[in-house]
Motif scaffolding. Structure first.
Motif, PDB file in Angstrom:
ATOM      1  N   GLU A 128      98.063  56.964  27.190  1.00 46.79           N
ATOM      2  CA  GLU A 128      98.703  56.415  28.393  1.00 46.79           C
ATOM      3  C   GLU A 128      98.189  55.010  28.690  1.00 46.79           C
ATOM      4  OE1 GLU A 128     101.233  57.348  30.339  1.00 46.79           O
ATOM      5  OE2 GLU A 128     101.552  59.125  29.105  1.00 46.79           O
TER       6      GLU A 128
ATOM      7  N   HIS B 135     103.156  55.307  34.404  1.00 46.88           N
ATOM      8  CA  HIS B 135     102.088  55.400  33.403  1.00 46.88           C
ATOM      9  C   HIS B 135     100.713  55.172  34.033  1.00 46.88           C
ATOM     10  CE1 HIS B 135     104.513  56.040  29.854  1.00 46.88           C
ATOM     11  NE2 HIS B 135     105.319  55.063  30.235  1.00 46.88           N
TER      12      HIS B 135
ATOM     13  N   LYS C 187      99.706  58.328  35.689  1.00 45.68           N
ATOM     14  CA  LYS C 187      99.274  59.321  34.698  1.00 45.68           C
ATOM     15  C   LYS C 187      97.839  59.047  34.246  1.00 45.68           C
ATOM     16  CE  LYS C 187     103.876  60.318  32.917  1.00 45.68           C
ATOM     17  NZ  LYS C 187     104.804  60.123  31.797  1.00 45.68           N
TER      18      LYS C 187
END
Length: 75
Positions: free
Chosen positions: A15, A49, A52
């Motif tokens: 990520e 992202h 995450k």
């Protein structure tokens, strides 16, 4: 360290790479004077992202705390 071998760590690294790719994409869009709608789509994806990464960092922290607890309990 053991937590650096965890699945959450591997996912976080993936990520993190995507975050940098999306940042480059946003910078390129601004440099190309792209339409705001296109920039917004990419920045929303970037934000996803980033979120995450922080979620996975929380998972890694929890995993590491569990490891430390098990080590101390075993001693």
């Amino acid at each position: 360290s053991d937590f650096a071998q965890s699945e959450a760590w591997k996912k976080m690294k993936e990520e993190h790479i995507l975050v940098h790719q999306k940042i480059k994409e946003v910078v390129d869009l601004y440099a190309d004077e792209s339409e705001n709608d296109e920039i917004i789509l990419v920045t929303e994806n970037l934000e996803s992202h980033v979120q995450k990464v922080f979620t996975l960092l929380d998972d890694i922290k929890e995993f590491n705390c569990d490891l430390e607890f098990k080590k101390r309990k075993g001693n």
